[in-house]
Design an enzyme around this catalytic site. Structure first.
Site, mmCIF file in Angstrom:
data_model
loop_
_atom_site.group_PDB
_atom_site.id
_atom_site.type_symbol
_atom_site.label_atom_id
_atom_site.label_comp_id
_atom_site.label_asym_id
_atom_site.label_seq_id
_atom_site.Cartn_x
_atom_site.Cartn_y
_atom_site.Cartn_z
ATOM 1 N N PRO A 151 41.262 37.523 45.379
ATOM 2 C CA PRO A 151 41.230 37.673 43.912
ATOM 3 C C PRO A 151 42.091 38.838 43.446
ATOM 4 O O PRO A 151 41.977 39.945 43.954
ATOM 5 C CB PRO A 151 39.756 37.904 43.601
ATOM 6 C CG PRO A 151 39.125 38.279 44.882
ATOM 7 C CD PRO A 151 39.968 37.769 45.995
ATOM 8 N N GLU A 152 42.957 38.584 42.494
ATOM 9 C CA GLU A 152 43.772 39.629 41.881
ATOM 10 C C GLU A 152 43.172 39.944 40.512
ATOM 11 O O GLU A 152 42.208 39.309 40.088
ATOM 12 C CB GLU A 152 45.211 39.128 41.724
ATOM 13 C CG GLU A 152 45.939 38.877 43.041
ATOM 14 C CD GLU A 152 46.347 40.166 43.739
ATOM 15 O OE1 GLU A 152 46.404 41.219 43.067
ATOM 16 O OE2 GLU A 152 46.612 40.122 44.946
#
Ligand SMILES: [Zn+2]
Length: 268
Positions: A2-3
């Protein structure tokens, strides 16, 4: 992994379920993720009302009326599930609201974290204390001062959390492409107008990703109840040898141990 845009869409998805609700049940289902989960987390949060959802860098924040904020990091594989039919063995925290909605934090690889931090001390919390500004709040003049006389490549400094909080490798590459700046250029050599373009490009690539996530996930929730994850298209990231968004060919170099993707024709 996840960014920042996934964390932001996750927080917006959680907001729809949690904001203003009382937490009727809070139940950690194991003692630790990457580090121990506070042993009194359930006791301190049960019965509290969720007053505020937020994000700092790649951490999600769930603030309560008891003066505590639940701080979560999704690590490599973490995600929240909304109203799951049954527990999964990787559901490590359960939150149940007074409306009977259920959220579980699912993290198969357990690189994520869960902490309970007094809301008034969030800015001084060790993981937050040294963080630079949010990528949405970059002031080009401040960047110019910080970069002055720095010969390090701009790409490497964009990943330095003291300069920009939570930008991440993908969006550093995409923002430099959009701003037309070569990733190996010495940060100190960038003029104020170019830093202005860079600050705008950083905001725009993140805004676009969040908007795309919001439209592919209706209300930020995928059909199976998973929050935040969506597929994305990039101009240069992970596209070595392919045509860039214009008519150049994307190249890959390694900077500070990370892959950088850029277009030698568009970026100078
Ligand atoms: Zn190009």
């Amino acid at each position: 992994m996840p960014e920042l845009p996934e964390v932001e869409t996750t927080v917006r998805g959680l907001e729809g379920v949690l904001k203003g609700r009382r937490l009727a049940r809070v139940e950690p289902r194991r003692p630790d993720l990457r580090r121990p989960i506070p042993h009194d987390l359930g006791q301190r949060l049960t019965g509290s009302r969720v007053t505020k959802l937020g994000r700092r860098a790649k951490y999600g924040l769930i603030g309560t009326d008891r003066g505590d904020t639940l701080v979560f990091h999704l690590g490599m594989s973490g995600h929240w599930r909304i109203d799951p039919q049954a527990f999964d063995k990787h559901d490590h925290l359960l939150l149940e609201t007074d409306e009977g909605r259920r959220l579980t934090l699912n993290d198969a690889r357990r690189f994520g974290t869960l902490d309970l931090v007094p809301t008034s001390e969030l800015d001084e919390w060790p993981a937050f204390r040294a963080l630079g500004p949010e990528p949405f709040e970059l002031d080009p003049k401040w960047l110019r001062e910080r970069f002055q006389s720095r010969s390090a490549p701009i790409k490497v400094l964009l990943l330095d959390q003291r300069m920009v909080a939570g930008l991440g490798n993908i969006y550093a590459c995409e923002a430099l492409y959009r701003a037309g700046i070569h990733p190996a250029r010495a940060a100190g050599s960038l003029s104020l107008p170019r830093l202005r373009r860079l600050a705008t490009a950083i905001r725009d690539v993140l805004d676009d990703a969040i908007a795309a996530g919001g439209s592919s996930l209706r209300d930020f929730v995928s059909p199976d109840g998973t929050l935040g994850y969506f597929s994305k298209r990039f101009a240069v990231y992970d596209r070595e040898g392919q045509q860039c968004g214009s008519d150049g060919t994307v190249r890959r170099i390694v900077q500070g141990g990370r892959s950088t993707f850029y277009c030698p024709k568009c970026q100078h």
